[in-house]
Scaffold this motif. Sequence first.
Motif, PDB file in Angstrom:
ATOM      1  N   ILE A 198       4.656 -52.108   3.531  1.00 23.62           N
ATOM      2  CA  ILE A 198       5.654 -51.197   2.507  1.00 23.62           C
ATOM      3  C   ILE A 198       5.490 -49.523   3.197  1.00 23.62           C
ATOM      4  N   ARG A 199       4.110 -49.698   2.519  1.00 21.99           N
ATOM      5  CA  ARG A 199       4.162 -47.827   2.670  1.00 21.99           C
ATOM      6  C   ARG A 199       3.438 -47.872   4.094  1.00 21.99           C
ATOM      7  N   VAL A 200       3.519 -48.375   5.029  1.00 26.44           N
ATOM      8  CA  VAL A 200       3.445 -47.920   6.549  1.00 26.44           C
ATOM      9  C   VAL A 200       5.097 -48.038   7.101  1.00 26.44           C
ATOM     10  N   ASN A 201       6.016 -48.766   6.132  1.00 23.41           N
ATOM     11  CA  ASN A 201       7.084 -48.499   7.043  1.00 23.41           C
ATOM     12  C   ASN A 201       7.762 -47.743   6.487  1.00 23.41           C
ATOM     13  N   ASP A 202       7.349 -46.784   5.029  1.00 26.16           N
ATOM     14  CA  ASP A 202       7.827 -45.531   4.954  1.00 26.16           C
ATOM     15  C   ASP A 202       7.169 -45.066   5.709  1.00 26.16           C
ATOM     16  N   GLU A 203       6.052 -44.766   5.684  1.00 26.63           N
ATOM     17  CA  GLU A 203       5.485 -43.760   6.902  1.00 26.63           C
ATOM     18  C   GLU A 203       6.042 -43.749   7.772  1.00 26.63           C
ATOM     19  N   GLU A 204       5.982 -43.711   7.985  1.00 27.32           N
ATOM     20  CA  GLU A 204       7.417 -44.534   9.897  1.00 27.32           C
ATOM     21  C   GLU A 204       8.414 -43.986   9.561  1.00 27.32           C
ATOM     22  N   ARG A 205       9.379 -44.632   8.809  1.00 34.30           N
ATOM     23  CA  ARG A 205      10.748 -44.490   8.440  1.00 34.30           C
ATOM     24  C   ARG A 205      10.555 -42.309   8.361  1.00 34.30           C
ATOM     25  N   ASP A 206      10.109 -41.997   6.824  1.00 35.22           N
ATOM     26  CA  ASP A 206       9.831 -40.538   6.936  1.00 35.22           C
ATOM     27  C   ASP A 206       9.078 -39.591   7.515  1.00 35.22           C
ATOM     28  N   PHE A 207       8.583 -39.868   8.411  1.00 36.73           N
ATOM     29  CA  PHE A 207       7.815 -39.208   9.371  1.00 36.73           C
ATOM     30  C   PHE A 207       7.946 -37.568   9.385  1.00 36.73           C
ATOM     31  N   GLU A 208       9.573 -37.576   9.858  1.00 36.38           N
ATOM     32  CA  GLU A 208       9.877 -36.644  10.738  1.00 36.38           C
ATOM     33  C   GLU A 208      10.230 -35.715   9.340  1.00 36.38           C
ATOM     34  N   HIS A 209      11.042 -35.961   8.101  1.00 39.38           N
ATOM     35  CA  HIS A 209      10.927 -35.675   6.528  1.00 39.38           C
ATOM     36  C   HIS A 209       9.690 -35.448   6.352  1.00 39.38           C
ATOM     37  N   ASP A 210       8.457 -35.464   6.095  1.00 36.25           N
ATOM     38  CA  ASP A 210       7.453 -35.503   5.690  1.00 36.25           C
ATOM     39  C   ASP A 210       6.774 -34.415   6.566  1.00 36.25           C
ATOM     40  N   THR A 211       7.072 -34.280   7.726  1.00 38.58           N
ATOM     41  CA  THR A 211       6.453 -33.033   8.558  1.00 38.58           C
ATOM     42  C   THR A 211       6.835 -31.767   7.624  1.00 38.58           C
ATOM     43  N   ALA A 212       8.351 -31.992   8.214  1.00 35.68           N
ATOM     44  CA  ALA A 212       8.829 -30.734   7.683  1.00 35.68           C
ATOM     45  C   ALA A 212       8.438 -30.618   6.132  1.00 35.68           C
ATOM     46  N   HIS A 213       8.940 -31.277   4.875  1.00 37.09           N
ATOM     47  CA  HIS A 213       8.583 -31.243   3.620  1.00 37.09           C
ATOM     48  C   HIS A 213       7.085 -31.610   2.881  1.00 37.09           C
ATOM     49  N   HIS A 214       6.101 -31.632   3.662  1.00 41.48           N
ATOM     50  CA  HIS A 214       5.305 -32.251   3.058  1.00 41.48           C
ATOM     51  C   HIS A 214       4.000 -32.726   3.911  1.00 41.48           C
ATOM     52  N   SER A 215       3.695 -31.491   4.448  1.00 40.62           N
ATOM     53  CA  SER A 215       3.241 -31.063   5.382  1.00 40.62           C
ATOM     54  C   SER A 215       1.866 -31.704   5.393  1.00 40.62           C
ATOM     55  N   THR A 216       1.097 -31.740   3.881  1.00 44.61           N
ATOM     56  CA  THR A 216      -0.235 -31.592   3.886  1.00 44.61           C
ATOM     57  C   THR A 216      -0.606 -32.753   3.640  1.00 44.61           C
ATOM     58  N   ARG A 217       0.396 -33.846   3.645  1.00 39.62           N
ATOM     59  CA  ARG A 217       0.115 -35.783   4.155  1.00 39.62           C
ATOM     60  C   ARG A 217      -0.976 -36.226   4.487  1.00 39.62           C
ATOM     61  N   PRO A 218      -1.936 -36.700   4.862  1.00 39.70           N
ATOM     62  CA  PRO A 218      -2.536 -36.835   5.445  1.00 39.70           C
ATOM     63  C   PRO A 218      -2.243 -37.820   6.920  1.00 39.70           C
ATOM     64  N   LEU A 219      -0.981 -38.440   7.236  1.00 38.64           N
ATOM     65  CA  LEU A 219      -0.594 -38.168   8.395  1.00 38.64           C
ATOM     66  C   LEU A 219      -0.097 -37.329   9.455  1.00 38.64           C
ATOM     67  N   GLN A 220      -0.143 -36.402   8.582  1.00 38.04           N
ATOM     68  CA  GLN A 220       0.909 -35.364   8.743  1.00 38.04           C
ATOM     69  C   GLN A 220      -0.600 -34.168   9.361  1.00 38.04           C
ATOM     70  N   ARG A 221      -1.330 -33.931   8.095  1.00 40.53           N
ATOM     71  CA  ARG A 221      -2.764 -33.016   9.400  1.00 40.53           C
ATOM     72  C   ARG A 221      -3.276 -33.869   9.859  1.00 40.53           C
ATOM     73  N   GLY A 222      -3.061 -35.440  10.277  1.00 39.89           N
ATOM     74  CA  GLY A 222      -3.544 -35.424  11.654  1.00 39.89           C
ATOM     75  C   GLY A 222      -5.216 -37.050  11.262  1.00 39.89           C
ATOM     76  N   ILE A 223      -5.285 -37.331   9.424  1.00 37.78           N
ATOM     77  CA  ILE A 223      -6.448 -38.082   9.184  1.00 37.78           C
ATOM     78  C   ILE A 223      -6.175 -39.017   9.554  1.00 37.78           C
ATOM     79  N   ILE A 224      -5.223 -39.748   9.991  1.00 35.37           N
ATOM     80  CA  ILE A 224      -5.235 -41.118  10.903  1.00 35.37           C
ATOM     81  C   ILE A 224      -3.693 -40.946  11.125  1.00 35.37           C
TER      82      ILE A 224
END
Length: 295
Positions: free
Chosen positions: A62-88
Amino acid sequence: MIRSITHISRRFYAYQNERFPLVLLSLSLFPVTLSSAAVVSKFTIMGIVLGFIASLAYIFHIRVNDEERDFEHDTAHHSTRPLQRGIITLNELKIINATAIFLVALIAILSGLEATFIALIMIIYSYFARHDFFYREKIRRHFFIYNLVHIIQILLLQIFVYAVIANRIQFTELLLAHFLFTLTGTAIFEFVRKLKIPGEDGTGMDTYTHHLGFNKSMTVYSVLILLNTILFFFISEMIRPGIMIWIYSSIAVMVVGCSIWVHWIKKVGATDKLMQGIFLLVYAAYNVSIYVFIH
């Protein structure tokens, strides 16, 4: 090959610290699995272990699905999250996710036709949830409905855990009460992670405090805590009635209530973590108690 696995493992370890804390999740999921085993007609230790592993695997899915679904939203509004920072990367998460889904499917097959059927429903539902049921913008505009349709995945998981542990579910009054108990527990975990300190809502309009305000959000959280405790008390009375249950439940309410009151007044990061941590421990204690009361 070994170097690649080691590389992904290190990146995943850094990712899970922020977005999928395995220790904290285990502290909540294993006690729930124990209490689930206690309320079904029969269980084995292996059933408990498989139920716990399947729970972790599906929640990661579920978490991975959320990351994929919300990638653009999180990039715009939650840029400090691991996926957006390139940690993984998202592709690396998908590789680990494939393993998680394989584990869920394997455990379902090993647990019988009922568990397999429920697992199939879970995976199909998660596919539609990942795509917001193909009504992406329309459903996102309705914040509470949006969150509700995703919480349903956890409720399906709870039914699946019953099936894995018992092989065949028998719907007794005790099991139904336990399901409602876990439902409120799920609602609390979902609610509290989106209950932010005033000023820390961000720009994504994706928190309960943004939509309800801090005071109303804290009120809803308090009501959910009380309802969860009432259900625990009701289950305990069904299993082992006695004055100790009254005392135990009262102490739990007072401890959790004090943490809520402190955070309501202070509104700082330390009191937020304290409030969440105390509920995690109390909820774990409730679930372990249900197991102990029966066995």
